[in-house]
Design an enzyme around this catalytic site. Structure first.
Site, short mmCIF file in Angstrom:
data_model
loop_
_atom_site.label_atom_id
_atom_site.label_comp_id
_atom_site.label_asym_id
_atom_site.label_seq_id
_atom_site.Cartn_x
_atom_site.Cartn_y
_atom_site.Cartn_z
N ASN A 215 0.86 -1.19 0.00
CA ASN A 215 0.00 0.00 0.00
C ASN A 215 0.89 1.23 0.00
OD1 ASN A 215 -1.83 2.11 0.54
ND2 ASN A 215 -3.13 0.76 1.75
N CYS A 220 -5.26 1.00 -1.29
CA CYS A 220 -5.89 -0.30 -1.03
C CYS A 220 -7.02 -0.56 -2.02
CB CYS A 220 -6.42 -0.35 0.40
SG CYS A 220 -7.48 1.03 0.87
N HIS A 462 -11.18 1.48 4.24
CA HIS A 462 -10.18 0.53 3.75
C HIS A 462 -10.85 -0.47 2.82
CE1 HIS A 462 -6.53 -1.79 3.67
NE2 HIS A 462 -7.17 -2.87 4.08
N ASP A 479 -5.53 -8.54 1.62
CA ASP A 479 -5.59 -7.28 2.37
C ASP A 479 -4.24 -6.59 2.24
OD1 ASP A 479 -6.13 -5.21 4.03
OD2 ASP A 479 -6.58 -6.40 5.80
#
Length: 1141
Positions: A215, A220, A462, A479
């Site tokens: 990131n 994201c 997020h 993630d």
């Protein structure tokens, strides 16, 4: 009722000093189980998690006061085949509260490097020994492992509350010195292997076979989409087919994307995306700005689709993602239909009011009946009842469904996030939603492949992605840089939204802010082809080769970094380097204000000897050892770097030299001295004058430069060794003349180059000693007098030359408004938008404009400059003055003390004329037409003379309206069909006014000067006054628009005729007509009487009569409705996403 006590969070027991575990008279009934109802009430099952075993162990403590040790362990008991006990801190664990932990006996016996773990959901309680309802309980869940052997509660209850009744308990928890501590346990099956993992030292590649994406700050949203596209194998293969062999990854989006995909396939570490965002033309600021996934997907797909044209990948995106739909309006009573067939790349579905995906599709194709005031105007048939809807003619193989989680809320006048529960199935059948005439040979049965999730609210949050990487594979959560296996329930159920099903009993469930935002379905009939594995043969050979070469270089640099402490850098300056150097000193090692000088850099081991290093130098420069000498170079106090002393002949280690000459760095700087032609008379003779190693040598080594003012260049003539400091400086003049090839009778003027700001004239009759000229000093010579007539800008003398060097600067000029574009099209050809020009800081504004104009073929008088700070910062226009210098222009930057970048724009008029003109923002509102409706045009930025009158401004406005084709051949008359003014209007009937916060400001007459508009940001509107005649009892009131709060005015105010005795129900219909709206739009508006103070607000009812309301000066009729001009998606998506390459 007593206030509910805050439940303390579970904490890990910190390490305590070793203490004795007491053997007390305690009893433990291992066979005694807590009643099922008590167990279930205390520790209910966790949804979606399988319980392997349960246990409830009661530890009866008859003599609590006899606990004198800091920590006490209960007898051991078993659950799930593992051994446990309770760890008690009876006096508190360095706190004034009771500390209780569930301890794993087995965890302490396992190797810390092992993967041994047990997942436990547990509760610990302390209760009255005779009344189990007098109890204090807390629950937790933990992954026990060798590094975390106990877990529990450091603050279960205050020690002072244990032995006395409280507002909560009628009897104490410890009564007659006895109490019971109970452990309730559920051993939970770890289906994914990462349940309740703390992810310390977690290796995604090792655990899942996949890696994540780094990131950059707020990327994201991009990472989640890229992972989805990566695992759509057909798309990955298609991207590999775009020819990129000769592309630059920082400018080529296809190549940068290929590199990301390839690295995701082969790397063991998270993959960076900086190269990809650079190829978009983004800067660092863009990487810290969160955007909408759907918007980014569309922009990226459009860009790639254009790059795939005329390649083997042409049509791949359309084949994968594009479906077809028809929008139609079909009349009910006549044979007329209007329709439009169009492609779509995704489908946006409602969440609000829909329980699941099927209901969302049903809502999407729902037919609307147009009737009553909402009838459809059919060409040739007039107003008709009709049905309006959408039908799907085809669905694509890969279906992207955008769930509308963000919607505009009329009541709040703001965008809000919809966190309602919305279910989506693992298998979706869409046959029922295809039109009757669609091709239905292929079943429209879709398998869920990906769930892109947003966690947070409108202001930010997020993104992550849940993806099933294979047709019948497992689910994984991507993630950012972490990839973990998850269950299907985690991918689906936990992302439906709505209330949290895992809330504890008695606690009101709360809405989850984490929910699905985009769904990816793949048609079952094509899933094998779309998810077919990507093999090495699918990857371009040049990509594999290039990345393998980069990998080898990376590994080499990594080893170098690891071994860096064993080496030092030696930078060797020779005469050829000095000859190529332009500017101050002999070279520029690291001053970033000027171009650095390329010099030979040799990496040597610190343990190597000086003799070995000299041999390396001899081989590198192909010079015999006896024909060169090395000097140490040092930084002087005046910031110059000069040779100081020759290195000794003694054989010492290189690190010893560094410690002596450059202790604070890991670098040595040396000068490679070669013999002078005046000294070397034969190959067998001595090459150097002898020097005293004590450092007290009488010799002087100086460097000679020669300046030619005709070419304005400085030439290096080599170094010169003077035998004695007592020699006069004039003795070296013949040598300089000989080296330059000048007649021996030529007069020279000599200067010492001390530092950039100190160029001293040398008295040639002085000795080197008296002139304080020593080793490493630089003497600059020029012919005296100069051999030509000097011009105004010519650099005649050596000090003038060095002053020009000191002020020399390379400026990058960027075209304002085109900062991200490499070039713009002008007259059918391309011109670069970024231009570099070498200038002097002393150049004036006009000189800078002239030099830039010569580069861009523009009129220098029309070039205007603005300061540069960053892509997001306000660009401040630099006001031109005849004496303004470039140095001052650069220092005008309000965001940076110094910057070598300026913005430029080419105006339609000379910049000097702007001193006598100003921009005024003005709009035009038409007079009401026959239906009562008005139209608004502009506002426009008009440039007028500062001495102009308002009438002149109106004349320019009229010309603007005519120029934009808003008149039919320039003949439309006042109050005509569209309400536009007549080209022959004399403005006597025009009302000109300033708008301030949605209300009327000053009103102006045509004879007033425009200078009366003080504020540069003022907005002026002009309108022809209505010729509505006022009957007796009628009156005119001012009307303004506001949003919820009367202080939040917006839009353009207007005047409205209030008819005598007219009910407001009729008045508001006339008001609506002004906006071109009908009665069914009324729910969108509220109407109120607003006093001049803004504090008094009275909303009007249908039976009110406006003519009876006393409107004082400054009072308004207010219309409450949203300001559509500021309608945005939310603060987290700050600007539209763009890809510039």
């Amino acid at each position: 009722m007593a206030e509910q006590e805050n439940v303390p969070p579970p904490v890990h027991n910190p390490l305590s000093p070793p203490s004795e575990t007491m053997d007390l008279d305690t009893s433990a009934d291992d066979s005694a189980k807590a009643p099922v109802s008590e167990f279930a009430e205390t520790l209910p099952e966790l949804p979606g998690l399988e319980t392997v075993d349960t246990a409830a162990y009661k530890w009866f403590i008859p003599k609590y006061s006899e606990f004198t040790a800091d920590r006490v362990l209960s007898p051991e008991f078993t659950c799930g085949g593992y051994t446990w006990n309770i760890l008690l801190f009876p006096k508190g664990n360095r706190t004034d509260t009771l500390s209780v932990f569930l301890n794993s006996v087995d965890a302490s016996k396992v190797d810390k490097a092992s993967n041994w773990h047990v997942c436990v959901n547990f509760a610990l309680s302390i209760s009255n020994p005779e009344d189990p309802k007098i109890v204090k309980t807390n629950t937790a869940q933990h992954r026990y492992n060798p590094s975390e052997q106990d877990w529990g509660f450091n603050h279960l209850i205050k020690l002072s509350q244990l032995t006395v009744p409280t507002d909560t308990f009628s009897r104490p928890l410890i009564e007659n010195d006895a109490t019971v501590i109970t452990a309730y346990m559920r051993i939970i099956k770890d289906e994914t292997g990462v349940l309740w993992h703390n992810f310390v030292d977690y290796d995604s590649k090792k655990e899942t076979g996949f890696v994540g994406l780094k990131n950059q700050g707020a990327t994201c949203y991009m990472n989640s989409l890229l992972q989805s596209l990566y695992f759509t194998s057909y798309f990955r293969k298609a991207s590999y087919e775009i020819p990129t062999e000769n592309d630059d990854p920082s400018k080529s989006i296809p190549l940068a994307l290929q590199r990301v995909f390839y690295n995701l396939q082969v790397s063991d570490q998270p993959v960076g995306t900086t190269e990809l965002t650079k190829s978009f033309g983004w800067d660092t600021l863009d990487s810290f700005m969160q955007h909408d996934v759907q918007e980014f997907n569309r922009v990226l797909q459009d860009n790639l689709e254009s790059k795939m044209k005329n390649t083997s990948a042409d049509g791949a995106i359309k084949k994968l993602f594009v479906g077809n739909m028809k929008s139609y309006i079909k009349c009910i009573n006549v044979d007329y239909e209007s329709s439009r067939v169009e492609d779509y790349y995704d489908i946006q579905l409602n969440v609000k009011g829909c329980k699941n995906l099927t209901e969302s599709f049903e809502r999407y194709i729902e037919v609307e009946t147009l009737e009553g005031e909402n009838k459809y105007h059919a060409e040739g048939y007039g107003l008709q009842d009709a049905r309006k809807g959408v039908i799907f003619r085809s669905f694509p193989p890969v279906l992207h469904l955008q769930l509308k989680r963000f919607e505009y809320d009329m009541q709040r006048d703001a965008m809000v996030k919809i966190n309602d529960r919305h279910e989506f199935p693992p298998v979706l059948d869409l046959d029922a939603f295809l039109s009757d005439d669609a091709d239905k040979r292929t079943p429209q049965r879709y398998i869920l492949h990906g769930v892109l999730v947003h966690s947070g609210d409108l202001q930010g949050g997020h993104y992550c992605a849940f993806l099933k990487t294979e047709k019948d594979g497992k689910w994984f959560k991507f993630d950012d840089d972490r990839v973990i296996p998850v269950t299907e329930r985690e991918a689906l159920e936990e992302n439906y939204g709505g209330e949290n099903p895992m809330a504890r009993p008695g606690v009101r469930p709360f809405k989850r802010f984490t929910n699905a935002y985009m769904l990816v379905y793949i048609r079952e009939a094509e899933i094998d082809d779309i998810l077919a594995p990507v093999t090495e043969d699918d990857i371009p050979e040049h990509l594999r080769r290039r990345l393998e070469e980069e990998r080898v270089i990376y590994e080499q640099k990594k080893r170098e970094r690891e071994e860096q402490h064993l080496f030092l850098q030696v930078r060797v300056l020779n005469d050829e380097d000095i000859r190529k150097h332009e500017g101050f000193d002999l070279c520029n090692f690291d001053d970033k204000m000027f171009p650095t000088t390329p010099v030979t850099t040799i990496k040597v081991k610190k343990e190597d000897s000086l003799a070995a290093f000299k041999q390396t130098v001899a081989e590198r420069f192909n010079i015999p050892l006896e024909q060169f000498r090395l000097w140490n170079m040092v930084g002087r106090q005046n910031k110059t770097v000069r040779p100081d002393l020759p290195l000794p002949d003694a054989d010492v280690k290189m690190d010893v030299l560094r410690e002596k000459h450059a202790k604070l760095t890991n670098e040595l700087r040396l000068y490679l001295e070669l013999p002078e032609s005046e000294i070397v008379k034969s190959t067998n003779g001595a090459h150097f004058l002898p020097r005293d190693d004590s450092g007290s040598s009488n010799q002087v080594m100086v460097f000679i430069k020669f300046y030619d003012p005709r070419t304005q260049t400085m030439e290096y003539l080599g170094k010169l060794t003077v035998k004695s400091k007592a020699s006069k400086i004039q003795e070296i003049v013949p040598i300089i003349l000989e080296r330059k090839g000048l007649p021996s009778t030529t007069n020279l003027k000599l200067y010492e180059e001390v530092k950039p700001t100190m160029i001293d004239l040398i008295k040639q009759r002085s000795t080197f000693h008296s002139a304080e000229i020593g080793d490493g000093d630089i003497i600059c010579a020029q012919i005296d007098p100069p051999p030509f007539e000097a011009g105004v800008e010519e650099l005649v003398t050596i000090p003038q030359y060095f002053e020009s060097i000191l002020n020399r600067i390379t400026i990058t000029f960027k075209l304002k408004g085109k900062e991200r574009s490499a070039a713009v099209t002008v007259d059918g050809g391309e011109k670069k938008t970024d231009v570099e020009v070498i200038l002097s800081k002393k150049n004036t504004y006009d000189q800078v404009a002239a030099k830039l104009a010569s580069k861009i073929d523009a009129d220098p008088a029309k070039i205007r400059f603005s300061t540069f700070a960053s892509a997001a910062a306000t660009k401040q226009v630099i006001k031109r003055t005849p004496t303004l210098t470039l140095q001052e222009m650069l220092s005008n930057a309000i965001y940076a003390q110094y910057n070598s970048t300026l913005y430029y724009e080419v105006l339609d008029i000379p910049v000097a004329e702007l001193e006598h003109k100003r921009y005024i923002k003005i709009g035009y509102v038409t007079a009401p037409d026959s239906s009562g409706a008005t139209k608004e045009y502009g506002p426009y930025n008009l440039l007028v003379e500062k001495t102009a009158k308002v009438g002149d401004l109106l004349a320019d406005l009229k010309s603007k309206l005519v120029g934009e084709g808003l008149f039919a051949n320039g003949t439309v008359v006042s109050n005509g069909a569209d309400g536009l003014p007549s080209p022959d209007a004399d403005f006597s009937s025009w009302d000109v006014f300033e708008v301030l916060n949605g209300k009327f400001g000053q009103h102006f007459t045509v004879d007033q000067p425009v200078s009366i508009l003080v504020a540069e940001s003022a907005i002026v509107y002009a309108t022809e006054q209505s010729d509505d005649s006022l009957a007796e009892g009628d009156k005119v009131v001012n009307v303004f628009h506001f949003a919820k709060d009367a202080s939040r005015g917006h839009s353009v105010p207007f005047t409205f005729v209030v008819r005598k005795d007219e009910k407001f129900a009729e008045s508001k219909l006339r008001l609506l007509k002004r906006f071109g709206m009908v009665e069914k739009d009324l729910p969108k508006f509220k109407f109120a009487y607003v006093a001049s103070s803004g504090l008094k607000l009275k909303f009007l009812e249908d039976d009110d009569v406006l003519s009876e309301v006393e409107f004082a000066s400054g009072d308004y009729l207010g219309i409450d409705h949203p300001d559509r001009s500021r309608y945005t998606k939310g603060a987290s998506y700050e600007k539209a996403i763009k890809i510039f390459n």
